[in-house]
Design a protein around this motif. Structure first.
Motif, mmCIF file in Angstrom:
data_model
loop_
_atom_site.group_PDB
_atom_site.id
_atom_site.type_symbol
_atom_site.label_atom_id
_atom_site.label_comp_id
_atom_site.label_asym_id
_atom_site.label_seq_id
_atom_site.Cartn_x
_atom_site.Cartn_y
_atom_site.Cartn_z
ATOM 1 N N VAL A 4 74.772 54.914 73.632
ATOM 2 C CA VAL A 4 75.619 53.940 74.315
ATOM 3 C C VAL A 4 75.426 52.570 73.671
ATOM 4 O O VAL A 4 74.305 52.111 73.489
ATOM 5 C CB VAL A 4 75.259 53.855 75.822
ATOM 6 N N TYR A 26 70.267 58.668 78.520
ATOM 7 C CA TYR A 26 71.060 58.178 77.392
ATOM 8 C C TYR A 26 70.207 57.280 76.501
ATOM 9 O O TYR A 26 69.248 56.682 76.950
ATOM 10 C CB TYR A 26 72.272 57.386 77.880
ATOM 11 N N VAL A 113 79.579 57.124 83.690
ATOM 12 C CA VAL A 113 79.732 57.410 82.261
ATOM 13 C C VAL A 113 80.339 58.795 82.062
ATOM 14 O O VAL A 113 81.229 58.984 81.222
ATOM 15 C CB VAL A 113 78.383 57.267 81.519
#
Length: 191
Positions: A4, A26, A113
């Protein structure tokens, strides 16, 4: 692992976001203070998702997102305080997959997300389908125009003109649209 790219002008908020992203499993590709040179950064970093936290998305940010979206589309999530209808529309036009008003709760990052990614993938599939349909329609128009050229030049009926184009395409191992384009180009030169 999903990477990300975080864009936030506030370093303290960016730290909270990074912690929330880490808890969600992430990896943070980078933290940028703004969206300037976004296309270059996306090309360099190749993030899977772009997450922007801002009080209100600026015109420059949206323009940079739109430019990036044309060449290197990615799911984009914006967390903001701006809830105006026009701001939301402009963000969606710029390629934003999720527009979340009223701040960022690190516990909500993962589902947001994932929804943004799913929506992005669906949108990309629809875009590919639309592109394919547009290409087919364009090819069909070329073939129809080439049939008209053959009908006029050789006195063929529509079915015979179609079969002539098809036969040439098969003999050359080319698409009918390519043969049709060649016929149209040749007719321009000769007529």
């Amino acid at each position: 692992m999903l990477t990300v790219l975080v864009i936030d002008e506030s370093r303290s908020r960016a730290g909270e976001i990074c912690a929330g992203l880490a808890l969600a499993g992430y990896q943070v590709a980078a933290i940028l203070a703004g969206a300037e040179d976004l296309s270059a950064e996306v090309e360099r970093l190749q993030p899977d998702v772009i997450l922007i936290d801002t009080d209100s998305p600026t015109r420059d940010t949206l323009e940079n997102l739109a430019a990036m979206h044309k060449h290197m589309p990615r799911p984009v999530v914006i967390f903001t305080q701006e809830e105006g209808r026009e701001a939301i529309r402009e963000a969606v036009r710029a390629g934003v997959s999720a527009y979340v008003v009223d701040g960022l709760d690190p516990k909500r990052i993962k589902p947001i997300v994932e929804v943004a990614r799913a929506r992005f993938e669906d949108t990309q599939a629809l875009r590919r389908e639309l592109d394919e349909m547009s290409r087919r329609l364009s090819d069909r128009k070329l073939v129809d125009k080439a049939k008209g050229v053959l009908m006029k030049a050789r006195g063929l009926d529509e079915d015979a003109a179609y079969h002539a184009i098809r036969k040439i395409a098969m003999e050359r191992g080319q698409s009918m649209a390519k043969v049709a384009r060649d016929i149209i180009d040749m007719a321009r030169v000769l007529l």
